[in-house]
Design a protein around this motif. Structure first.
Motif, PDB file in Angstrom:
ATOM      1  N   VAL A  14      -7.953 -61.345 -43.474  1.00 10.83           N
ATOM      2  CA  VAL A  14      -8.593 -60.505 -42.486  1.00 10.83           C
ATOM      3  C   VAL A  14     -10.015 -60.284 -42.935  1.00 10.83           C
ATOM      4  O   VAL A  14     -10.271 -59.701 -43.969  1.00 10.83           O
ATOM      5  N   ARG A  16     -13.649 -58.657 -42.858  1.00 10.49           N
ATOM      6  CA  ARG A  16     -14.257 -57.413 -42.419  1.00 10.49           C
ATOM      7  C   ARG A  16     -15.131 -57.695 -41.229  1.00 10.49           C
ATOM      8  O   ARG A  16     -16.066 -58.465 -41.310  1.00 10.49           O
ATOM      9  N   VAL A  17     -14.810 -57.074 -40.136  1.00  9.28           N
ATOM     10  CA  VAL A  17     -15.613 -57.344 -38.956  1.00  9.28           C
ATOM     11  C   VAL A  17     -16.875 -56.489 -38.992  1.00  9.28           C
ATOM     12  O   VAL A  17     -16.838 -55.334 -39.400  1.00  9.28           O
ATOM     13  N   LYS A  18     -17.956 -57.092 -38.621  1.00 12.00           N
ATOM     14  CA  LYS A  18     -19.191 -56.309 -38.558  1.00 12.00           C
ATOM     15  C   LYS A  18     -19.120 -55.462 -37.294  1.00 12.00           C
ATOM     16  O   LYS A  18     -18.747 -55.935 -36.234  1.00 12.00           O
ATOM     17  N   ARG A  19     -19.437 -54.199 -37.465  1.00 10.78           N
ATOM     18  CA  ARG A  19     -19.205 -53.296 -36.358  1.00 10.78           C
ATOM     19  C   ARG A  19     -20.467 -52.581 -35.928  1.00 10.78           C
ATOM     20  O   ARG A  19     -21.377 -52.392 -36.703  1.00 10.78           O
ATOM     21  N   TYR A  20     -20.431 -52.109 -34.748  1.00 13.71           N
ATOM     22  CA  TYR A  20     -21.501 -51.279 -34.178  1.00 13.71           C
ATOM     23  C   TYR A  20     -22.842 -52.011 -34.234  1.00 13.71           C
ATOM     24  O   TYR A  20     -23.306 -52.394 -35.296  1.00 13.71           O
ATOM     25  N   TYR A 176       8.734 -58.098 -47.250  1.00 11.92           N
ATOM     26  CA  TYR A 176       8.195 -57.873 -45.919  1.00 11.92           C
ATOM     27  C   TYR A 176       6.671 -58.065 -45.906  1.00 11.92           C
ATOM     28  O   TYR A 176       6.125 -58.760 -45.056  1.00 11.92           O
ATOM     29  N   GLN A 289      -9.055 -53.179 -56.823  1.00 12.01           N
ATOM     30  CA  GLN A 289      -9.060 -52.709 -55.429  1.00 12.01           C
ATOM     31  C   GLN A 289      -9.551 -53.751 -54.436  1.00 12.01           C
ATOM     32  O   GLN A 289      -9.058 -53.803 -53.316  1.00 12.01           O
ATOM     33  N   TRP A 292      -6.300 -55.867 -53.602  1.00 11.11           N
ATOM     34  CA  TRP A 292      -5.160 -55.305 -52.891  1.00 11.11           C
ATOM     35  C   TRP A 292      -5.526 -54.730 -51.540  1.00 11.11           C
ATOM     36  O   TRP A 292      -4.720 -54.679 -50.641  1.00 11.11           O
ATOM     37  N   GLN A 293      -6.798 -54.313 -51.387  1.00  8.35           N
ATOM     38  CA  GLN A 293      -7.126 -53.747 -50.079  1.00  8.35           C
ATOM     39  C   GLN A 293      -7.135 -54.811 -48.999  1.00  8.35           C
ATOM     40  O   GLN A 293      -6.679 -54.575 -47.890  1.00  8.35           O
ATOM     41  N   LEU A 296      -3.508 -55.614 -48.212  1.00  7.36           N
ATOM     42  CA  LEU A 296      -2.863 -54.563 -47.442  1.00  7.36           C
ATOM     43  C   LEU A 296      -3.259 -54.645 -45.976  1.00  7.36           C
ATOM     44  O   LEU A 296      -2.450 -54.433 -45.081  1.00  7.36           O
ATOM     45  N   ALA A 297      -4.529 -54.990 -45.748  1.00  8.16           N
ATOM     46  CA  ALA A 297      -5.017 -55.055 -44.379  1.00  8.16           C
ATOM     47  C   ALA A 297      -4.177 -56.032 -43.570  1.00  8.16           C
ATOM     48  O   ALA A 297      -3.782 -55.752 -42.446  1.00  8.16           O
ATOM     49  N   SER A 300      -0.462 -54.762 -42.970  1.00  7.83           N
ATOM     50  CA  SER A 300      -0.165 -53.566 -42.202  1.00  7.83           C
ATOM     51  C   SER A 300      -0.338 -53.736 -40.715  1.00  7.83           C
ATOM     52  O   SER A 300       0.089 -52.909 -39.937  1.00  7.83           O
ATOM     53  N   VAL A 301      -1.007 -54.800 -40.298  1.00  3.17           N
ATOM     54  CA  VAL A 301      -1.282 -54.893 -38.871  1.00  3.17           C
ATOM     55  C   VAL A 301      -0.189 -55.596 -38.095  1.00  3.17           C
ATOM     56  O   VAL A 301       0.101 -55.254 -36.962  1.00  3.17           O
ATOM     57  N   GLU A 303       3.708 -56.823 -37.339  1.00  3.45           N
ATOM     58  CA  GLU A 303       5.017 -56.253 -37.628  1.00  3.45           C
ATOM     59  C   GLU A 303       6.107 -57.286 -37.424  1.00  3.45           C
ATOM     60  O   GLU A 303       5.917 -58.275 -36.800  1.00  3.45           O
TER      61      GLU A 303
ATOM     62  N   SER B 162      -6.674 -49.694 -43.014  1.00  2.71           N
ATOM     63  CA  SER B 162      -6.642 -51.165 -42.997  1.00  2.71           C
ATOM     64  C   SER B 162      -6.434 -51.671 -41.587  1.00  2.71           C
ATOM     65  O   SER B 162      -7.035 -52.668 -41.183  1.00  2.71           O
ATOM     66  N   SER B 169     -14.809 -56.175 -33.057  1.00  3.13           N
ATOM     67  CA  SER B 169     -15.975 -55.360 -32.702  1.00  3.13           C
ATOM     68  C   SER B 169     -16.318 -55.476 -31.221  1.00  3.13           C
ATOM     69  O   SER B 169     -16.952 -54.585 -30.666  1.00  3.13           O
TER      70      SER B 169
END
Lengths: 303, 277
Positions: A14, A16-20, A176, A289, A292-293, A296-297, A300-301, A303, B162, B169
């Motif tokens: 995943v 990191r999407v650039k936002r805003y 899982y 970090q 694992w971050q 985790l991303a 968690s999205v 299912e 997360s 975006s």
């Protein structure tokens, strides 16, 4: 861990999407409001650090959230914790490490194999296997503990490290996480391309699958490590001999010493021991970090 | 897959099967062990101790889980909003209590709750008041709820965060063009997008509540009057087998709790998924 370092830099599943289009203005009010949650999280940890510097008497005499006057006994406390009762604390620490390395390490290995298999191979009964494993997450500890205890005592495994290690090897939650992660991170076409090139399943797994799974593996490894490191219930029923205790059980025994007849009250050692126990995990989380971050991303999205 | 299933069968399936098997028997002082069918289950369903514990866990679950997930969600939204100073610091620091074992958390909070050298004693002394004892029978459940909340707020916050990070975006750009405010964006884009994570977090929290054991068992020594041996069903099952040697009945309680947990988790999942479509 070495395999992870050798792995080529991977694309996290995943990004990191650039936002805003414009960076939003920072808000002091929001920062302060969130600061309340931050305080709630850190004040008890601060309490722990402060009180690890006090003597047994200082604990009662001084204000709980600040250092006692003219008393800074952190290093004496640490030394006493490590040597009290012939250094049993060190023994417990080594036991915990053993359970974590073999138990959590093994659990991660099995979860990776299982998750990869579930995500990338079609076999009969696949849905059923998945349903059973996920259902297992909901099985309460005691439902398993009593029969496992009885089974293990028939096999003569209670009061040995095996009683802790074997049940730790299975992490339905790890499986899982790994399953969702493998689904996202490994394009099936890539595996097919490898197969067409004549790569065997094992080679494909190790050379194509594993590097892509690295962030997920770190995530699962950290969570199984936490689970094993923190495990209390299982050792509580399986172990009688303090020589095999993990830290959780040992600290609890020290704490309970105050309420038993003739037991020496050593609350200052309980507090210092607690501090020593949480430092390695916090260090691991901080150091890893980045990995694992991102793992985790992805977990968690879906299912 | 093979190795996982082999170990899985040994440590999950075999004990469950064995558990069901022994729940059908009863050991009496006279006559030894005999097959009694569903008698243990009948006994459990009319056992006031069991219902007492179950009711306690239900209250805990209805109060603690929403509070915990609510705080976690607020923190995740705040950190994700981009309007926070030092957001990365907030994220990792709020998460830290997760690295604290439940045993240590319970011991630590137990000290802080105490009158002797705890914070409650300090506060009472400083202000000359007497706030209710957290370890008294009236407040013990709330006190345990606070410990569990403290342990898992950061963990859930991270799960939500997360999930928030992977919202494309383009959705925000579209919302901006439509002139949607922050709260509108949260309600119409962010919350629906992380529903999956919300459902998962809820299910795991519920499972955790039903299994409540470590915190009460540690605090029991500090609050022997407030915490009974049947404080939670899990604790009850433990006490039955390891203090009372009633393995058969203990297995029965554990199986019933397993079924209840799975049922509730299943219902939550169904409801969560249905809203999505």
């Amino acid at each position: 861990m070495t395999t992870l370092q050798q792995a080529p830099p991977t694309q996290p599943a995943v990004k990191r999407v650039k936002r805003y289009t414009t960076t939003p203005r920072k808000s002091i009010t929001l920062t302060l409001a969130t600061g309340v949650i931050l305080l709630y999280s850190v004040v008890p940890l601060f309490w722990l650090i402060v009180n690890a510097t006090k003597s047994r008497e200082g604990l009662t005499d001084s204000f709980g959230l600040w250092f006692a006057d003219g008393e800074f006994l952190l290093f004496q406390n640490i030394a006493q914790t490590l040597t009290y009762n012939d250094g049993i604390f060190v023994r417990w620490f080594v036991n915990t490490l053993l359970y974590v390395v073999v138990g959590a390490g093994g659990a991660t290995f099995l979860a990776v194999l299982g998750g990869y298999g579930l995500a990338k191979f079609r076999f009969p009964g696949r849905g059923a296997v998945f349903a059973v494993v996920i259902g297992a997450v909901a099985v309460p500890g005691t439902a398993l503990a009593v029969p496992t205890f009885l089974m293990f005592s028939e096999m003569g495994l209670t009061d040995t490290p095996w009683a802790i290690i074997i049940p730790s090897l299975i992490s339905p939650f790890g499986l899982y996480l790994m399953w969702t992660f493998a689904n996202e991170a490994i394009p099936t076409e890539l595996l097919e391309a490898a197969r067409v090139d004549g790569s065997g399943e094992f080679r494909t797994f190790f050379q194509v699958g594993l590097p892509l799974l690295a962030p997920g593996i770190v995530t699962v490894l950290l969570f199984t490590t936490v689970a094993t490191w923190n495990n209390y219930f299982l050792p509580l029923i399986m172990l009688k001999d303090p020589d095999w205790y993990p830290l959780t059980l040992g600290l609890n025994a020290w704490n309970a010493q105050a309420t038993t007849n003739g037991g020496e009250v050593i609350f200052h050692l309980v507090i210092t021991g607690s501090l020593l126990m949480i430092i390695p995990l916090i260090a691991a989380f901080l150091l890893l970090q980045r990995y694992w971050q991102s793992g985790l991303a992805a977990g968690s999205v879906k299912e | 897959m093979g190795p996982f299933m082999a170990v899985f069968a040994l440590v999950f399936l075999a004990p469950i099967a064995y558990s069901i098997y022994i729940s059908l028997f009863k050991t009496r002082l006279i006559g030894g062990t005999s097959f009694v069918g569903l008698e243990n289950y009948q006994q459990a369903l009319t056992d006031p101790n069991f219902w007492d514990g179950l009711a306690r866990v239900a209250i805990f679950l209805v109060v603690q889980v929403p509070i915990m997930l609510g705080i976690a969600l607020l923190a995740a939204l705040a950190i994700d909003s981009g309007r926070l100073h030092a957001a990365g610091f907030f994220r990792i620091t709020i998460f830290l209590p997760y690295a604290v074992p439940a045993v240590v958390a319970a011991i630590m909070w137990g000290f802080m709750y105490g009158n002797q050298f705890g914070l409650v004693g300090n506060i009472n002394e400083a202000f000359g008041i007497s706030i209710p004892a957290p370890l008294g029978p009236d407040w013990i459940l709330a006190s345990i709820g606070n410990i569990v909340t403290w342990e898992f707020v950061g963990y859930n916050m991270l799960i939500f965060y997360s999930a928030l990070r992977v919202i494309p975006s383009s959705l925000y750009e579209a919302a901006e063009i439509d002139g949607a405010g922050q709260f509108r964006i949260i309600r119409s884009i962010k919350l629906p997008a992380i529903r999956g994570a919300l459902v998962i977090a809820t299910i795991f929290s519920i499972i955790g509540s039903f299994q409540l054991f470590t915190e009460p068992s540690i605090l029991q020594k500090l609050a022997p009057n407030a915490i009974t041996t049947f404080f939670t069903p899990n604790y009850y099952a433990y006490s039955l087998s390891f203090n009372g040697q009633q393995y058969n009945y203990s297995a029965t309680i554990a199986i019933i709790m397993g079924l209840v947990t799975m049922l509730v988790a299943y219902v939550i999942q169904l409801r969560g998924m249905r809203k999505e479509s």
